[in-house]
Design a protein around this motif. Structure first.
Motif, PDB file in Angstrom:
ATOM      1  N   LYS A 181       0.845  -1.194   0.000  1.00 10.31           N
ATOM      2  CA  LYS A 181       0.000   0.000   0.000  1.00 10.31           C
ATOM      3  C   LYS A 181       0.879   1.241   0.000  1.00 10.31           C
ATOM      4  N   CYS A 182       0.352   2.321  -0.556  1.00 11.58           N
ATOM      5  CA  CYS A 182       1.073   3.582  -0.582  1.00 11.58           C
ATOM      6  C   CYS A 182       1.085   4.188   0.822  1.00 11.58           C
TER       7      CYS A 182
ATOM      8  N   CYS B  13      -0.711   9.595  -3.952  1.00 19.22           N
ATOM      9  CA  CYS B  13      -1.285   8.334  -3.460  1.00 19.22           C
ATOM     10  C   CYS B  13      -2.796   8.484  -3.306  1.00 19.22           C
TER      11      CYS B  13
ATOM     12  N   SER C   8      -5.586   4.585   1.434  1.00 16.86           N
ATOM     13  CA  SER C   8      -4.505   3.605   1.243  1.00 16.86           C
ATOM     14  C   SER C   8      -4.988   2.237   0.793  1.00 16.86           C
TER      15      SER C   8
ATOM     16  N   ILE D  28       6.154   3.276   0.112  1.00 13.48           N
ATOM     17  CA  ILE D  28       5.090   2.293   0.330  1.00 13.48           C
ATOM     18  C   ILE D  28       5.340   1.554   1.631  1.00 13.48           C
TER      19      ILE D  28
END
Length: 276
Positions: free
Chosen positions: A112-113, A125, A129, A170
């Motif tokens: 996930k960012c 982003c 998320s 990330i």
């Protein structure tokens, strides 16, 4: 004179007998060593904590391979065509700090960012998320500062961030691989050299050890050739093949009679079950 000739003949006979006995002992010794080696338990390395972690850790991400990910074919894991093998666009190239010289090919990660890291990430982003699951299929360079790095396919990158962001911080963690159907083995080589690509591996996903068995033999320990290609120098043609596979988390499963006795080089054979 006859006595001398008799002694010479006896000495020569004893020498030949001694030479024959030495040769027999050497053959027995070598045979014993070979049997010990192919029956010995292979050393299985321990998976690194940076790979096995189940809590989120930091890394960076970019993308490659074009909008359709066609440029991701080939690579250091040996999968060649990830689309034909069922991986599709849900793949990633990992820095060697994570891929570990291709030992962790096939491992799955949730990514996930890091949305709240900076104003930059908040700009590129996506909010909340969203996460993606990818399988390691290739090697990438490390991050700009030597950090762990994921080079995602463009379609997967765009699920967590705008592509204009380019390089983003990330978070990643290891997750279980869920693969449809059974584990698969592609057989190549020649009658005296078996080269096996293993893929579609569930569970931990990363193969750390393999052994092969013919229907008329014991198990032979295989060694890694490159990527997820494993090799064994033994003639097994005309026998059904069984594989014993050990993953990075130490779990071992035997896949019995995967290939029938009339198996052919260049063909792929699937087990009826997998790691979970």
């Amino acid at each position: 004179m006859q006595s001398k000739q008799l002694r010479v003949s006896c000495d020569q006979g004893m020498m030949r007998s001694l030479q024959t006995r030495i040769l027999e002992l050497l053959v027995a010794c070598v045979t014993g060593i070979v049997l010990h080696l192919h029956n010995a338990e292979a050393y299985i390395p321990t998976e690194s904590p940076v790979v096995s972690r189940t809590t989120f850790g930091d890394a960076t991400a970019t993308f490659y391979g074009g909008s359709d990910a066609s440029g991701t074919q080939g690579g250091s894991c040996g999968y060649q065509n990830p689309f034909a093998l069922g991986y599709g666009v849900k793949t990633a190239a990992l820095s060697n700090s994570l891929l570990a010289n291709n030992m962790n090919c096939g491992a799955c990660f949730e990514v996930k960012c890091k949305y709240y890291a900076s104003a930059y990430t908040k700009k590129w982003c996506y909010p909340n998320s969203p996460t993606i699951i990818v399988t390691a299929t290739n090697q990438s360079p490390p991050g700009l500062n030597g950090e762990h790095h994921f080079d995602l396919t463009e379609p997967m990158f765009m699920k967590i961030a705008n592509r204009i962001g380019g390089r983003i911080p990330i978070q990643y963690r290891r997750v279980r691989c869920y693969k449809p159907g059974g584990i698969k083995f592609t057989l190549t080589g020649n009658p005296f050299f078996n080269l096996v690509l293993v893929y579609n591996v569930g569970g931990a996903g990363n193969v750390y050890g393999m052994a092969i068995k013919g229907s008329r033999t014991d198990f032979y320990t295989m060694s890694r050739n490159w990527g997820q290609y494993w090799q064994a120098f033994v003639k097994l043609t005309g026998q059904s093949l069984t594989f014993r596979v050990t993953l990075g988390n130490g779990k071992t499963t035997t896949f019995w009679n995967v290939a029938p006795a009339n198996w052919q080089f260049g063909q792929t054979y699937a087990a009826t079950y997998n790691f979970y």
